[in-house]
Scaffold this motif. Structure first.
Motif, PDB file in Angstrom:
ATOM      1  N   UNK A  30     -12.527 -36.505   2.790  1.00  0.00           N
ATOM      2  CA  UNK A  30     -11.050 -36.526   3.348  1.00  0.00           C
ATOM      3  C   UNK A  30     -10.061 -36.305   2.072  1.00  0.00           C
ATOM      4  N   UNK A  31     -10.614 -35.561   1.048  1.00  0.00           N
ATOM      5  CA  UNK A  31      -9.647 -35.134   0.017  1.00  0.00           C
ATOM      6  C   UNK A  31      -9.326 -35.950  -1.153  1.00  0.00           C
ATOM      7  N   UNK A  32     -10.149 -36.975  -1.257  1.00  0.00           N
ATOM      8  CA  UNK A  32      -9.897 -37.970  -2.313  1.00  0.00           C
ATOM      9  C   UNK A  32     -10.206 -37.304  -3.795  1.00  0.00           C
ATOM     10  N   UNK A  33     -10.785 -36.262  -4.011  1.00  0.00           N
ATOM     11  CA  UNK A  33     -10.760 -35.363  -5.226  1.00  0.00           C
ATOM     12  C   UNK A  33      -9.650 -34.278  -5.310  1.00  0.00           C
ATOM     13  N   UNK A  34      -9.468 -33.872  -3.861  1.00  0.00           N
ATOM     14  CA  UNK A  34      -8.487 -32.869  -3.841  1.00  0.00           C
ATOM     15  C   UNK A  34      -7.272 -33.116  -4.250  1.00  0.00           C
ATOM     16  N   UNK A  35      -6.656 -34.268  -3.699  1.00  0.00           N
ATOM     17  CA  UNK A  35      -5.405 -34.663  -3.663  1.00  0.00           C
ATOM     18  C   UNK A  35      -5.088 -34.961  -5.262  1.00  0.00           C
ATOM     19  N   UNK A  36      -5.432 -35.618  -6.194  1.00  0.00           N
ATOM     20  CA  UNK A  36      -5.319 -35.579  -7.675  1.00  0.00           C
ATOM     21  C   UNK A  36      -5.321 -33.987  -8.277  1.00  0.00           C
ATOM     22  N   UNK A  37      -6.182 -33.177  -7.752  1.00  0.00           N
ATOM     23  CA  UNK A  37      -6.352 -31.939  -8.418  1.00  0.00           C
ATOM     24  C   UNK A  37      -4.984 -30.964  -7.932  1.00  0.00           C
ATOM     25  N   UNK A  38      -4.266 -31.427  -6.884  1.00  0.00           N
ATOM     26  CA  UNK A  38      -3.034 -30.533  -6.723  1.00  0.00           C
ATOM     27  C   UNK A  38      -2.083 -30.753  -7.751  1.00  0.00           C
ATOM     28  N   UNK A  39      -2.197 -31.917  -8.414  1.00  0.00           N
ATOM     29  CA  UNK A  39      -1.105 -32.132  -9.366  1.00  0.00           C
ATOM     30  C   UNK A  39      -1.586 -31.700 -10.884  1.00  0.00           C
ATOM     31  N   UNK A  69      -0.176 -36.925  -0.778  1.00  0.00           N
ATOM     32  CA  UNK A  69      -0.753 -37.332   0.492  1.00  0.00           C
ATOM     33  C   UNK A  69      -1.765 -38.301   0.305  1.00  0.00           C
ATOM     34  N   UNK A  70      -2.024 -39.206   1.543  1.00  0.00           N
ATOM     35  CA  UNK A  70      -2.736 -40.446   1.516  1.00  0.00           C
ATOM     36  C   UNK A  70      -3.209 -40.313   2.942  1.00  0.00           C
ATOM     37  N   UNK A  71      -4.383 -40.304   3.504  1.00  0.00           N
ATOM     38  CA  UNK A  71      -4.916 -40.452   4.809  1.00  0.00           C
ATOM     39  C   UNK A  71      -4.684 -41.924   5.403  1.00  0.00           C
ATOM     40  N   UNK A  72      -4.571 -42.170   6.314  1.00  0.00           N
ATOM     41  CA  UNK A  72      -4.620 -43.446   7.051  1.00  0.00           C
ATOM     42  C   UNK A  72      -5.824 -44.192   6.715  1.00  0.00           C
ATOM     43  N   UNK A  73      -5.632 -45.540   6.524  1.00  0.00           N
ATOM     44  CA  UNK A  73      -6.677 -46.242   5.796  1.00  0.00           C
ATOM     45  C   UNK A  73      -7.834 -46.313   6.619  1.00  0.00           C
ATOM     46  N   UNK A  74      -7.666 -46.402   8.017  1.00  0.00           N
ATOM     47  CA  UNK A  74      -8.704 -46.597   9.001  1.00  0.00           C
ATOM     48  C   UNK A  74      -9.478 -45.225   9.071  1.00  0.00           C
ATOM     49  N   UNK A  75      -8.976 -44.039   8.373  1.00  0.00           N
ATOM     50  CA  UNK A  75      -9.645 -42.833   8.684  1.00  0.00           C
ATOM     51  C   UNK A  75     -10.652 -42.435   7.423  1.00  0.00           C
ATOM     52  N   UNK A  76     -10.483 -43.349   6.270  1.00  0.00           N
ATOM     53  CA  UNK A  76     -11.020 -43.075   5.153  1.00  0.00           C
ATOM     54  C   UNK A  76     -12.677 -43.414   5.229  1.00  0.00           C
ATOM     55  N   UNK A  77     -13.438 -42.583   5.101  1.00  0.00           N
ATOM     56  CA  UNK A  77     -15.109 -42.614   5.352  1.00  0.00           C
ATOM     57  C   UNK A  77     -15.632 -42.380   3.850  1.00  0.00           C
ATOM     58  N   UNK A  78     -14.990 -42.074   2.909  1.00  0.00           N
ATOM     59  CA  UNK A  78     -15.760 -41.705   1.833  1.00  0.00           C
ATOM     60  C   UNK A  78     -16.326 -42.752   0.947  1.00  0.00           C
ATOM     61  N   UNK A  79     -16.096 -44.073   1.337  1.00  0.00           N
ATOM     62  CA  UNK A  79     -16.596 -45.098   0.518  1.00  0.00           C
ATOM     63  C   UNK A  79     -15.323 -46.191   0.122  1.00  0.00           C
ATOM     64  N   UNK A  80     -15.854 -47.378  -0.682  1.00  0.00           N
ATOM     65  CA  UNK A  80     -15.081 -48.421  -0.872  1.00  0.00           C
ATOM     66  C   UNK A  80     -14.044 -48.175  -2.004  1.00  0.00           C
ATOM     67  N   UNK A  81     -13.128 -48.822  -2.187  1.00  0.00           N
ATOM     68  CA  UNK A  81     -12.391 -48.921  -3.265  1.00  0.00           C
ATOM     69  C   UNK A  81     -11.048 -48.044  -2.867  1.00  0.00           C
ATOM     70  N   UNK A  82     -10.029 -48.020  -3.866  1.00  0.00           N
ATOM     71  CA  UNK A  82      -8.622 -47.646  -3.700  1.00  0.00           C
ATOM     72  C   UNK A  82      -8.633 -46.127  -3.747  1.00  0.00           C
ATOM     73  N   UNK A  83      -8.327 -45.508  -2.984  1.00  0.00           N
ATOM     74  CA  UNK A  83      -8.328 -44.029  -2.408  1.00  0.00           C
ATOM     75  C   UNK A  83      -7.436 -43.245  -3.697  1.00  0.00           C
ATOM     76  N   UNK A  84      -6.456 -43.562  -3.977  1.00  0.00           N
ATOM     77  CA  UNK A  84      -5.643 -43.073  -5.122  1.00  0.00           C
ATOM     78  C   UNK A  84      -6.310 -43.393  -6.634  1.00  0.00           C
ATOM     79  N   UNK A  85      -6.748 -44.575  -6.613  1.00  0.00           N
ATOM     80  CA  UNK A  85      -7.336 -44.912  -8.319  1.00  0.00           C
ATOM     81  C   UNK A  85      -8.634 -44.334  -8.359  1.00  0.00           C
ATOM     82  N   UNK A  86      -9.431 -44.048  -7.472  1.00  0.00           N
ATOM     83  CA  UNK A  86     -10.654 -43.288  -7.544  1.00  0.00           C
ATOM     84  C   UNK A  86     -10.329 -41.926  -7.547  1.00  0.00           C
TER      85      UNK A  86
END
Length: 277
Positions: A83-92, A39-56
């Motif tokens: 918007x799930x930046x920590x949750x997504x990797x934790x699903x794995x 899962x990856x939110x639309x780029x325009x909806x990411x409000x949790x800071x700069x940087x690559x969503x998946x990499x962070x």
């Protein structure tokens, strides 16, 4: 650093000690960074800071396991889940039958995306919005930050994260969050908190010129929006954590200070003591 809090230093060798995460875990982190089907939110909806969503997200999963000793079977509470930046990797990483995740945040759009995208596929991941007032993220919120209570029983979690939460709170609200974290952690559970912890005159990167806020333990980097990048006096942070009954293990400096470090913000690890026999 305050003399009233004894810190247990973590040696670099501990992060790769025998029995710790190895090549299989490294592969998992690579998978999180590169798997376009996660899962990856639309780029325009990411409000949790700069940087690559998946990499962070992958970076912090590595820190949770290597620094915070997170296990796949543990119960996680993510304060400020965004918007799930920590949750997504934790699903794995979390065990799908024994591990669990709960996230809370005041921003409705982030909670809706997580609840609609993550929970249907990973049913042990739950998200809820709390209408906490915040001048930047939820200015019309009905719940003052000094009155925050998270609706879970005592000792309900093994691992609590506060990623870039302390950096947006005034000292009196941060104290409330620390008290709640201590209440919610089970014995042996850990708090993993990131902050701009300031001791003496800050010497961070040029864009973070912190100034003391109202002669108290808080500092700000952006005068017109103090809570956009809030620092906290190191002694205050350590003392408040200790007063909750948590054992502060370490405060690891981040590279915002202009030093070499594995993470940008400082990382506080604090543990709920085991029950006495």
């Amino acid at each position: 650093m305050t003399a009233t809090v004894a810190l247990r230093p973590i040696e670099p060798s501990q992060e790769t000690a025998p029995g710790g995460p190895g090549q299989e875990f490294d592969w998992l982190l690579d998978h999180v960074r590169s798997n376009r089907f996660l899962p990856h939110p639309p780029a325009e909806s990411i409000f949790v800071g700069d940087g690559d969503y998946r990499a962070i997200g992958a970076e912090f999963l590595g820190h949770f396991v290597r620094i915070g000793r997170l296990k796949p079977t543990e119960r996680i509470f993510d304060i400020g889940c965004g918007i799930g930046r920590m949750a997504v990797p934790l699903t794995q990483y979390l065990d799908p039958e024994r591990g669990s995740y709960d996230g809370v945040d005041p921003v409705m759009d982030g909670i809706l995306w997580c609840a609609q995208t993550i929970t249907p596929v990973y049913p042990r991941f739950h998200f809820q919005r709390l209408d906490i007032a915040h001048p930047l993220y939820n200015p019309q919120g009905s719940l003052p930050g000094t009155e925050v209570q998270f609706g879970f029983p005592n000792q309900n979690f093994d691992f609590i994260t506060m990623i870039s939460v302390a950096t947006h709170l005034p000292p009196e609200e941060l104290t409330v969050y620390l008290n709640e974290a201590a209440r919610l952690l089970a014995p042996g559970g850990r708090l993993f908190l990131t902050a701009f912890a300031i001791a003496g005159q800050p010497t961070g990167q040029e864009r973070l010129k912190f100034k003391r806020w109202r002669d108290g333990p808080g500092w700000y980097a952006i005068e017109e929006a103090p809570l956009a990048a809030a620092g906290i006096e190191e002694e205050f942070l350590l003392a408040r954590a200790q007063e909750t009954g948590l054992l502060v293990e370490s405060l690891r400096p981040g590279h915002w200070r202009g030093i070499n470090a594995a993470h940008y913000q400082d990382v506080l690890i604090a543990t709920k003591p085991e029950r006495s026999s």
